[in-house]
Enzyme design. Structure first.
Site, PDB file in Angstrom:
ATOM      1  N   VAL C  77       0.828  -1.293   0.032  1.00  0.00           N
ATOM      2  CA  VAL C  77      -0.166   0.205  -0.044  1.00  0.00           C
ATOM      3  C   VAL C  77       0.782   1.222  -0.040  1.00  0.00           C
ATOM      4  CG1 VAL C  77      -1.706   1.420   1.254  1.00  0.00           C
ATOM      5  CG2 VAL C  77      -1.707  -1.365   1.345  1.00  0.00           C
ATOM      6  N   CYS C  78       0.788   2.039  -0.797  1.00  0.00           N
ATOM      7  CA  CYS C  78       1.494   3.397  -1.117  1.00  0.00           C
ATOM      8  C   CYS C  78       1.318   4.118   0.288  1.00  0.00           C
ATOM      9  CB  CYS C  78       1.225   4.256  -2.334  1.00  0.00           C
ATOM     10  SG  CYS C  78       1.792   5.544  -2.163  1.00  0.00           S
ATOM     11  N   VAL C  79       2.467   4.340   0.906  1.00  0.00           N
ATOM     12  CA  VAL C  79       2.325   5.378   2.144  1.00  0.00           C
ATOM     13  C   VAL C  79       2.032   6.768   2.016  1.00  0.00           C
ATOM     14  CG1 VAL C  79       4.846   6.005   1.917  1.00  0.00           C
ATOM     15  CG2 VAL C  79       3.931   6.004   4.010  1.00  0.00           C
ATOM     16  N   ALA C  82      -1.707   6.521   1.481  1.00  0.00           N
ATOM     17  CA  ALA C  82      -2.416   5.939   2.386  1.00  0.00           C
ATOM     18  C   ALA C  82      -2.470   6.833   3.558  1.00  0.00           C
ATOM     19  CB  ALA C  82      -1.709   4.876   3.072  1.00  0.00           C
TER      20      ALA C  82
END
Lengths: 121, 98, 119
Positions: C77-79, C82
């Protein structure tokens, strides 16, 4: 280097109405650090991302259009705009905030064909 | 190159845009784009014309979900998800026209 | 063949996550490998463990978790995306991890094909 791939970011959406253009640009900046062969294509409403004079104060969002000007500093210099898309929106190269290579539809298509990884958002 | 299209051609330009920009290749219609593969759709002539330049495939589970599986245009091939995987593997690269 | 997958849309709202999942399942069934699925834009919403669909509906989040568990698929999941959307380690479902956009670029470099699912 044998592990250099051709990455193309295809931008077909206008900025501001959705977040795609902004978050696409964030990936482009990261990709620059990986020493890949990076191209950006602006097709359809994506050409609006490069329009000069964007003022986002009134909609209270970040004006990220200035970032396109900074791409050169990241050694990302291959920016391609499809001529038909630009003209269909009443724009000329003078309306764009960075230097680009203008391609015909077929030239753009041929360039897409050559890529290893095509990212679209 | 495999071109993956997921929007209805009646409400979004991506199918047309792909046909304008690309000369040849393979097209896979998924999700709401499956309508472009059906007889009687206002875009039928466009799809038939495109068959001269492209191999066109349509994802059967998406067609079935929309009750349109009985009217696929002749010349358009139907694939399942396994066929989708095969198309991605067989083409050197792929592009999703989002 | 090794596949990388990019999912740009959240669950339920759009078919993208379903299409991506069914593609992964079919690829694995054919003996291919799915190395990484990268969740970007609203796609990060596929990772929240508080997702509770009605019982007669598919559980999109759990389905991804199971794919990770059964086949070692790396769910990233892209930080940045997110954090924008309130997804943190605290609400991450099993099998997902939060990391940087470099993981997407790396998936592009290391996979034989990168397939994008979005709106």
């Amino acid at each position: 280097m044998s592990d250099v791939k051709k990455f193309m970011f295809v931008n077909r959406k206008a900025p501001h109405g959705t977040i795609y253009a902004l978050e696409s640009l964030e990936v482009v900046l990261i990709t620059a650090a990986f020493d890949q062969d990076v191209s950006l294509a602006f097709v359809d409403d994506g050409v609006f991302q490069l329009k000069k004079g964007q003022q986002t104060k009134g909609i209270e969002t970040k004006n990220f259009s200035t970032t396109y000007r900074a791409l050169e500093g990241y050694d990302i210099e291959k920016l391609y705009v499809e001529k038909e898309s630009m003209e269909a929106r009443g724009l000329t190269e003078d309306d764009l905030l960075v230097d680009v290579t203008v391609l015909s539809s077929k030239e753009m298509g041929a360039l897409m064909d050559e890529q290893d990884v095509v990212l679209s958002f | 190159m495999l071109h993956i299209i997921n929007k209805s051609p009646l409400s979004n330009s991506s199918f047309n845009d792909c046909l304008r920009v690309m000369d040849k290749g393979e097209i896979l219609l998924i999700e709401d784009a499956v309508i472009a593969a059906t007889k009687g759709c206002a875009l039928e002539a466009k799809t038939r014309e495109a068959l001269g330049r492209f191999k066109i495939h349509v994802l059967m589970p998406d067609l079935e979900a929309r009750g349109m599986a009985d009217r696929v245009i002749d010349g358009v091939s139907t694939v399942d998800y396994g066929g989708f995987v095969d198309l991605v593997a067989a083409n050197k690269n792929c592009q999703s026209w989002l | 063949m090794k596949f990388g997958i990019l999912v740009n849309e959240g669950p339920y709202q759009h078919e993208a996550s379903d299409s991506a999942y069914l593609f992964c399942k079919a690829a694995i069934a054919k003996g291919h490998t799915v190395g990484r699925v990268f969740f970007y834009h609203d796609g990060v919403n596929n990772s929240t463990k508080f997702t509770e669909p009605p019982q007669d509906d598919r559980h999109i989040v759990n389905r991804w978790s199971k794919l990770a568990e059964d086949h070692g698929v790396d769910l990233v999941v892209c930080v940045a995306a997110a954090m924008r959307r309130g997804i943190k380690d605290d609400n991450l479902a099993q099998g997902f991890r939060i990391s940087g956009l470099g993981q997407l670029v790396e998936a592009g470099i290391q996979s034989d094909r990168l397939v994008v699912f979005g709106d």
